[in-house]
Scaffold this active site. Structure first.
Site, short mmCIF file in Angstrom:
data_model
loop_
_atom_site.label_atom_id
_atom_site.label_comp_id
_atom_site.label_asym_id
_atom_site.label_seq_id
_atom_site.Cartn_x
_atom_site.Cartn_y
_atom_site.Cartn_z
N PHE A 135 0.87 -1.18 0.00
CA PHE A 135 0.00 0.00 0.00
C PHE A 135 0.91 1.23 0.00
CE2 PHE A 135 -3.02 3.09 1.60
CZ PHE A 135 -4.26 2.64 1.16
N LYS A 262 8.66 7.23 3.96
CA LYS A 262 8.64 6.53 5.25
C LYS A 262 7.87 5.22 5.12
CE LYS A 262 4.65 9.12 7.01
NZ LYS A 262 3.70 8.02 6.99
N LYS A 291 -0.55 11.01 6.70
CA LYS A 291 -0.55 9.78 5.91
C LYS A 291 -0.67 8.55 6.80
CE LYS A 291 0.12 11.96 2.00
NZ LYS A 291 -0.50 13.19 2.48
N ASP A 292 -1.10 7.44 6.19
CA ASP A 292 -1.31 6.18 6.90
C ASP A 292 -0.04 5.70 7.59
OD1 ASP A 292 -3.77 6.26 5.78
OD2 ASP A 292 -3.56 4.48 4.55
N LYS A 293 -0.25 4.84 8.60
CA LYS A 293 0.89 4.18 9.22
C LYS A 293 1.27 2.94 8.43
CE LYS A 293 2.65 1.78 13.22
NZ LYS A 293 2.44 1.28 14.58
#
Length: 643
Positions: A135, A262, A291-293
């Site tokens: 993802f 990241k 943003k998502d983890k």
């Protein structure tokens, strides 16, 4: 255009793992930060605390509360207990349910109003985020360009310090300077002996201290025939948050912009890590969106008066991060400036035929998906963020159940708080507020909870109402605009009139999030809004609140989103652990793209698409697979990924 309901669908088709959860990460993907000469020390653990909402930032001044002797003693006891509190739990408390057991009682999409689909195609199963690298999110900047990390070079000028700046000080010297910088000892200065006494060496030490420890100044002193560089505070505690103006070239923009790559960290966690390694406050960083983890994300960050050279040095110290594409600009970044995000998503082990995949992806490209707020907006367990209540549920940890049972039995906040081993949780904060301000002053008690959390509950409730109302709108009127629907002209919402109906499509229709500055549709959905809000003791005609934080103006949100830049391919593979596409870092390192077999044990759907801000990629994927994206449902379907 057809729409379908999810309530009659079979839920036995496989697994779609959606929610972020560290326990689901494969062991080989769990990496520790690499420690090196630029590693921060334990003394920096609380450096960023000032950026958190203060408990005194509550709404309104606390009302006077009459407290008897017992109440005062109780409050003092609570404070004493909190000082003695440890982060760990007892063995008995650690015997809580497993994550999978907890999630069996969690929220489903039905609980938060997510019930409809827009396409008639047959769904199929697939696994999302089996690896976080499946993802990938690339930010789309305000200029419309997709952010990529593709350049690690550092812009240099004559005023930049040399590379020796980062290596001239020993670890022990850095420790002492750090404690001085953070006022962690009684020293008023730190003296560093110059072993090789040359002007060049002294200059490098001066530069190193000023660069690595904002707020410190230096001078050279002779002591018993030896040369020392003496570091001291120039401007008190405020200097730490405000880098020195005179140390930055006037011709250079005050902000260094860079692209941050990241892995498996959300934006705020990443900034906290960067700030600790740079020894600065997190609030000098700015960005356009979070943003998502559990993903790989690429986004633009700006930081005040930190050189590109110093930022690039972090690439040698940190794993799961990479910084590049540096430039100096006059202005910081602002939340909301981005145009959207571009997603590259792999759904592994899909069961759909090529024809089913083709139908699903064509529908996503041509029609789109219902713009629901995704499950991340509502929490994961049985006490959702939109419904902060006082009931117990089997999804909660044992100590929370005991706390709620005590509260139900005694209505004594101090007694209930004593059942909590960790009092910094939201429940503990609320109980402490009730104990402090009294049962008749709920607003002040709630104000002890950090402001971000309080607003999260309110926004979550708005989202819950919106999801339910959109499902009802589609249930009652389908996927065509009708008179009385709302559309936006600029930022202003107007009604669709009968004579204008052919000028609009369903992609133009918006629905309001409840608030004091919105209008509602001119058909029976307006009554549905009123009925839902009334059931929750809210007056749709008077949504203002005397406390500003709780008085939201509302907003408008499109009910159908059509992704842009949609493309896809189905690939075959044998090893479930291999990456199925190259990341930006892979490309920088010159790794060849993966080679796929014509036939393999498994099939995967690789999809690319762009979405505007505040839309949920999981809702687009839900439309493709026709599956409930809640972690409760996925855990019931397949818990092997949690073992």
């Amino acid at each position: 255009m057809e729409m379908t309901d999810m309530t009659g669908m079979s839920l036995k088709r496989g697994s779609l793992v959606v929610e972020d959860n560290d326990s689901g990460a494969p062991a080989e993907e769990t990496k520790k930060q690499k420690m090196s000469e630029c590693s921060p020390t334990r003394g920096l653990d609380r450096l960023g605390d000032d950026s958190l909402p203060d408990s005194q930032d509550g709404p309104g001044a606390p009302e006077a509360v009459s407290a008897g002797k017992d109440e005062k003693n109780s409050e003092a006891q609570l404070e004493e207990e909190e000082e003695e509190e440890e982060d760990g739990l007892s063995e008995e408390e650690e015997e809580a349910e497993s994550f999978a057991d907890m999630m069996k009682h969690g929220l489903t999409e039905l609980d938060v109003g997510i019930t409809k689909f827009v396409s008639p195609h047959q769904g199929f199963s697939g696994i999302l985020k089996e690896r976080y690298s499946d993802f990938v999110v690339h930010e789309i900047g305000k200029d419309g360009r997709i952010s990529h990390l593709d350049d690690l070079s550092v812009p240099m000028d004559e005023e930049d310090p040399s590379e020796d700046t980062f290596t001239v000080l020993t670890a022990e010297e850095k420790q002492r300077l750090e404690e001085l910088q953070l006022f962690k000892n009684k020293e008023t200065s730190v003296a560093i002996e110059v072993i090789e006494d040359t002007k060049e060496k002294r200059t490098v030490i001066h530069q190193s201290i000023k660069s690595l420890f904002p707020g410190l100044e230096t001078k050279t002193e002779d002591r018993e025939g030896k040369k020392y560089i003496v570091a001291y505070h120039a401007a008190g505690r405020k200097a730490l948050a405000n880098p020195r103006k005179h140390s930055w070239p006037k011709s250079r923009g005050s902000y260094c912009h860079f692209v941050l790559y990241k892995e498996n960290k959300d934006t705020m966690d990443a900034i906290n890590v960067l700030s600790k390694y740079l020894r600065v406050k997190p609030n000098i960083f700015s960005y356009m969106g979070t943003k998502d983890k559990r993903a790989i994300t690429v986004q633009e960050i700006a930081v005040l008066k930190i050189t590109a050279q110093r930022l690039a040095h972090l690439n040698k110290c940190l794993m799961n991060f990479k910084l590049g594409n540096f430039s100096y600009q006059k202005n910081p970044l602002k939340l909301g400036e981005l145009q959207g995000n571009h997603f590259t998503v792999v759904l592994r082990n899909i069961t759909g035929t090529d024809d089913q995949v083709q139908q699903a992806m064509n529908s996503l490209k041509e029609i789109g998906f219902i713009n629901y707020y995704g499950m991340q907006r509502f929490g994961t367990t049985a006490v959702p963020t939109y419904q902060v209540g006082s009931f117990s549920s089997p999804a909660e940890k044992g100590y929370l159940v005991k706390c709620r049972e005590e509260w139900a039995k005694t209505k004594d906040p101090a007694a209930a708080l004593r059942k909590l081993p960790v009092k910094r949780c939201v429940e503990g904060q609320l109980l402490r507020g009730l104990s402090k301000y009294g049962m008749k002053n709920i607003v002040s008690a709630f104000g002890i909870i950090p402001r971000n959390n309080r607003l999260m509950y309110i926004h979550s409730y708005q989202s819950y109402v919106w999801n339910n109302m959109v499902s009802k709108r589609i249930e009652d009127y389908g996927l065509k605009p009708i008179p009385g629907d709302l559309v936006l002209k600029g930022a202003t919402a107007t009604y669709i009139e009968e004579e204008d109906i052919n000028n609009y499509s369903i992609h133009d229709v918006v629905m309001p999030l409840p608030g004091f500055d919105v209008i509602y549709p001119k058909h029976k959905i307006r009554d549905a809004y009123r009925e839902m809000l009334t059931a929750d003791n809210l007056d749709i005609d008077n949504m203002r609140h005397k406390i500003r934080d709780y008085s939201l103006s509302g907003a408008y949100r499109k009910i159908i989103i059509r992704p842009q830049n949609v493309s896809w391919e189905v690939v075959a593979y044998d090893d479930p652990k291999i990456p199925l596409f190259n990341t930006d870092v892979d490309n920088l390192e010159g790794k060849p793209p993966p080679v796929f077999a014509s036939e393999g044990k498994y099939r995967a759907l690789k999809m690319d698409f762009s979405l505007p801000p505040s839309t949920y990629a999981t809702m687009a994927i839900r439309e493709v697979l026709k599956m409930d994206t809640s972690i409760k449902n996925q855990t019931q379907l397949n818990t092997t990924w949690l073992r």
